[in-house]
Design a protein around this motif. Structure first.
Motif, PDB file in Angstrom:
ATOM      1  N   ASP A 112       0.871  -1.177   0.000  1.00  0.00           N
ATOM      2  CA  ASP A 112       0.000   0.000   0.000  1.00  0.00           C
ATOM      3  C   ASP A 112       0.912   1.232   0.000  1.00  0.00           C
ATOM      4  O   ASP A 112       1.386   1.657  -1.055  1.00  0.00           O
ATOM      5  CB  ASP A 112      -0.904  -0.106   1.227  1.00  0.00           C
ATOM      6  CG  ASP A 112      -1.894   1.029   1.378  1.00  0.00           C
ATOM      7  OD1 ASP A 112      -2.029   1.837   0.447  1.00  0.00           O
ATOM      8  OD2 ASP A 112      -2.545   1.122   2.435  1.00  0.00           O
ATOM      9  N   THR A 113       1.213   1.787   1.158  1.00  0.00           N
ATOM     10  CA  THR A 113       2.126   2.936   1.194  1.00  0.00           C
ATOM     11  C   THR A 113       3.569   2.500   0.921  1.00  0.00           C
ATOM     12  O   THR A 113       4.397   3.307   0.530  1.00  0.00           O
ATOM     13  CB  THR A 113       2.103   3.622   2.574  1.00  0.00           C
ATOM     14  OG1 THR A 113       2.620   2.718   3.553  1.00  0.00           O
ATOM     15  CG2 THR A 113       0.702   4.058   2.959  1.00  0.00           C
ATOM     16  N   GLY A 114       3.881   1.209   1.179  1.00  0.00           N
ATOM     17  CA  GLY A 114       5.244   0.712   0.998  1.00  0.00           C
ATOM     18  C   GLY A 114       6.043   0.737   2.295  1.00  0.00           C
ATOM     19  O   GLY A 114       7.204   0.313   2.323  1.00  0.00           O
ATOM     20  N   LEU A 115       5.427   1.224   3.366  1.00  0.00           N
ATOM     21  CA  LEU A 115       6.121   1.346   4.653  1.00  0.00           C
ATOM     22  C   LEU A 115       6.664  -0.001   5.142  1.00  0.00           C
ATOM     23  O   LEU A 115       7.845  -0.113   5.482  1.00  0.00           O
ATOM     24  CB  LEU A 115       5.158   1.940   5.697  1.00  0.00           C
ATOM     25  CG  LEU A 115       5.727   2.139   7.096  1.00  0.00           C
ATOM     26  CD1 LEU A 115       6.659   3.346   7.125  1.00  0.00           C
ATOM     27  CD2 LEU A 115       4.605   2.336   8.115  1.00  0.00           C
ATOM     28  N   SER A 116       5.815  -1.030   5.160  1.00  0.00           N
ATOM     29  CA  SER A 116       6.244  -2.336   5.679  1.00  0.00           C
ATOM     30  C   SER A 116       7.368  -2.924   4.826  1.00  0.00           C
ATOM     31  O   SER A 116       8.350  -3.440   5.352  1.00  0.00           O
ATOM     32  CB  SER A 116       5.096  -3.349   5.695  1.00  0.00           C
ATOM     33  OG  SER A 116       3.902  -2.746   6.082  1.00  0.00           O
ATOM     34  N   MET A 117       7.215  -2.862   3.500  1.00  0.00           N
ATOM     35  CA  MET A 117       8.224  -3.463   2.633  1.00  0.00           C
ATOM     36  C   MET A 117       9.541  -2.695   2.691  1.00  0.00           C
ATOM     37  O   MET A 117      10.613  -3.290   2.665  1.00  0.00           O
ATOM     38  CB  MET A 117       7.700  -3.542   1.199  1.00  0.00           C
ATOM     39  CG  MET A 117       8.547  -4.385   0.295  1.00  0.00           C
ATOM     40  SD  MET A 117       9.090  -5.975   1.002  1.00  0.00           S
ATOM     41  CE  MET A 117       7.622  -6.971   0.854  1.00  0.00           C
ATOM     42  N   PHE A 161     -10.022  -0.171  -0.353  1.00  0.00           N
ATOM     43  CA  PHE A 161      -9.809  -1.194   0.657  1.00  0.00           C
ATOM     44  C   PHE A 161     -10.319  -2.551   0.176  1.00  0.00           C
ATOM     45  O   PHE A 161     -11.472  -2.677  -0.246  1.00  0.00           O
ATOM     46  CB  PHE A 161     -10.486  -0.799   1.970  1.00  0.00           C
ATOM     47  CG  PHE A 161     -10.024  -1.645   3.114  1.00  0.00           C
ATOM     48  CD1 PHE A 161      -8.796  -1.400   3.714  1.00  0.00           C
ATOM     49  CD2 PHE A 161     -10.782  -2.711   3.556  1.00  0.00           C
ATOM     50  CE1 PHE A 161      -8.338  -2.203   4.749  1.00  0.00           C
ATOM     51  CE2 PHE A 161     -10.340  -3.517   4.594  1.00  0.00           C
ATOM     52  CZ  PHE A 161      -9.117  -3.262   5.197  1.00  0.00           C
ATOM     53  N   VAL A 162      -9.455  -3.558   0.232  1.00  0.00           N
ATOM     54  CA  VAL A 162      -9.821  -4.897  -0.245  1.00  0.00           C
ATOM     55  C   VAL A 162      -9.743  -5.929   0.873  1.00  0.00           C
ATOM     56  O   VAL A 162      -9.060  -5.725   1.885  1.00  0.00           O
ATOM     57  CB  VAL A 162      -8.943  -5.334  -1.441  1.00  0.00           C
ATOM     58  CG1 VAL A 162      -9.259  -4.503  -2.679  1.00  0.00           C
ATOM     59  CG2 VAL A 162      -7.459  -5.248  -1.106  1.00  0.00           C
ATOM     60  N   LEU A 163     -10.440  -7.036   0.656  1.00  0.00           N
ATOM     61  CA  LEU A 163     -10.623  -8.050   1.692  1.00  0.00           C
ATOM     62  C   LEU A 163     -10.567  -9.449   1.092  1.00  0.00           C
ATOM     63  O   LEU A 163     -11.000  -9.665  -0.033  1.00  0.00           O
ATOM     64  CB  LEU A 163     -12.019  -7.845   2.309  1.00  0.00           C
ATOM     65  CG  LEU A 163     -12.461  -8.787   3.416  1.00  0.00           C
ATOM     66  CD1 LEU A 163     -11.775  -8.403   4.731  1.00  0.00           C
ATOM     67  CD2 LEU A 163     -13.979  -8.732   3.611  1.00  0.00           C
TER      68      LEU A 163
HETATM   69  P1  IMP Z   1       1.956  -0.623   3.748  1.00  0.00           P
HETATM   70  O1  IMP Z   1       3.007  -0.785   4.822  1.00  0.00           O
HETATM   71  O2  IMP Z   1       1.242   0.708   3.845  1.00  0.00           O
HETATM   72  O3  IMP Z   1       2.451  -0.889   2.357  1.00  0.00           O
HETATM   73  O4  IMP Z   1       0.815  -1.638   4.077  1.00  0.00           O
HETATM   74  C1  IMP Z   1       1.015  -2.945   3.979  1.00  0.00           C
HETATM   75  C2  IMP Z   1       0.096  -3.742   4.882  1.00  0.00           C
HETATM   76  O5  IMP Z   1      -1.146  -3.059   5.161  1.00  0.00           O
HETATM   77  C3  IMP Z   1      -0.296  -4.990   4.168  1.00  0.00           C
HETATM   78  O6  IMP Z   1       0.611  -6.019   4.440  1.00  0.00           O
HETATM   79  C4  IMP Z   1      -1.674  -5.271   4.709  1.00  0.00           C
HETATM   80  O7  IMP Z   1      -1.569  -6.055   5.877  1.00  0.00           O
HETATM   81  C5  IMP Z   1      -2.248  -3.929   5.071  1.00  0.00           C
HETATM   82  N1  IMP Z   1      -3.173  -3.414   4.026  1.00  0.00           N
HETATM   83  C6  IMP Z   1      -2.944  -2.445   3.119  1.00  0.00           C
HETATM   84  N2  IMP Z   1      -4.001  -2.231   2.322  1.00  0.00           N
HETATM   85  C7  IMP Z   1      -4.950  -3.117   2.729  1.00  0.00           C
HETATM   86  C8  IMP Z   1      -6.287  -3.413   2.258  1.00  0.00           C
HETATM   87  O8  IMP Z   1      -6.838  -2.816   1.305  1.00  0.00           O
HETATM   88  N3  IMP Z   1      -6.937  -4.408   2.930  1.00  0.00           N
HETATM   89  C9  IMP Z   1      -6.391  -5.091   3.979  1.00  0.00           C
HETATM   90  N4  IMP Z   1      -5.153  -4.856   4.434  1.00  0.00           N
HETATM   91  C10 IMP Z   1      -4.428  -3.871   3.816  1.00  0.00           C
END
Ligand code: IMP
Ligand code: MG
Length: 186
Positions: A112-117, A161-163
Motif C-alpha cells: 500500500d504505502t510501501g512502509l512495511s516493505m 480497501f480490499v478483503l
Molecule cells: P503498507 O506498509 O502501507 O504498504 O501496508 C502494507 C500492509 O497493510 C499490508 O501487508 C496489509 O496487511 C495492510 N493493508 C494495506 N491495504 C490493505 C487493504 O486494502 N486491505 C487489507 N489490508 C491492507
C-alpha cells in the motif's frame, strides 16, 4: 475441495463485492510460479512471508513453484485494526532462517504505502543475503510513497480497501477464497 465463493460479503458492518475471482488468482499464480522457476533455477531461494496477510498467497504461490525452495516468516504490524496505516512498523516475530548469502524472496499480500516493505528491505540489507527480491499479490501503485522496488506483482489495483485471500478487515475475512473490494457509501 469446495470453496465458499459469494458475489458479496458483509464484514464488520461493511459490504464488500467481488473484485478478483478465484479463477483469476489461480491463473496469475500459475504464471508467477513459472517466472520464479525460471529466475531461481539452481538457487534454492528462501521465501519469507510477511504475516499475517501473506499466508494464503504464499501457500498457493509455493505450490506453483517446482524448484527446490524453503520458507520462513516474519510478522510486522503497522495497521492496528483500522483501514489506514498507522505509519510505524513494529516487529512482532523475527526471521529464524539464516539469511547470509542466501537468495531471499520477500512475500507480501499487498503493498500500500510501501512502509512495511521498505522496513523489510532495510532489515534484509543488514543480514547480507546473496540477493533480495519482492513479490506481492496486490499493489496499490498510487498509494505507494516509500521507496520499494517490486519485482513481481500479481495485480495492480486502485487505492481502495480490499478483503479476502489473507487480507483482513479488523482481523476478519482472511478466510475468503477470493478478493473483495469495499462498497463505497454514496
Ligand atoms: P503498507 O506498509 O502501507 O504498504 O501496508 C502494507 C500492509 O497493510 C499490508 O501487508 C496489509 O496487511 C495492510 N493493508 C494495506 N491495504 C490493505 C487493504 O486494502 N486491505 C487489507 N489490508 C491492507
Ligand atoms: Mg500484511
Amino acid at each position: 475441495m469446495s470453496y465458499y465463493l459469494p458475489e458479496s460479503v458483509e464484514c464488520n458492518g461493511e459490504i464488500f463485492k467481488i473484485f478478483i475471482t478465484k479463477e483469476q488468482i489461480d491463473a496469475r499464480l500459475s504464471l508467477l510460479g513459472e517466472e520464479l522457476d525460471r529466475d531461481y533455477e539452481g538457487k534454492n531461494p528462501i521465501f519469507i512471508g510477511v504475516l499475517n496477510g501473506s499466508f494464503i498467497f504464499l501457500a498457493d504461490l509455493m505450490r506453483n513453484v517446482s524448484i527446490p525452495c524453503e520458507v520462513d516468516f516474519m510478522k510486522l504490524s503497522s495497521y492496528g485494526d483500522e483501514k489506514v496505516s498507522s505509519g510505524n512498523v513494529t516487529e512482532l516475530k523475527h526471521i529464524d532462517a539464516k539469511i547470509k548469502d542466501r537468495h531471499i524472496i520477500l512475500v507480501e499480500d499487498i503493498i500500500d504505502t510501501g512502509l512495511s516493505m521498505n522496513y523489510m528491505l532495510k532489515k534484509m540489507d543488514e543480514l547480507e543475503p546473496a540477493s533480495v527480491k519482492v513479490v506481492t499479490l496486490l499493489h496499490k501503485k498510487e498509494a505507494t510513497r516509500h521507496d520499494v522496488t517490486i519485482d513481481y506483482v500479481g495485480f495492480e489495483i486502485p487505492t481502495k480497501f480490499v478483503l479476502g485471500y489473507g487480507l483482513d478487515y479488523a482481523q476478519e475475512g482472511r478466510n475468503l477464497a477470493q478478493i473483495y473490494v469495499i462498497e463505497e457509501h454514496t
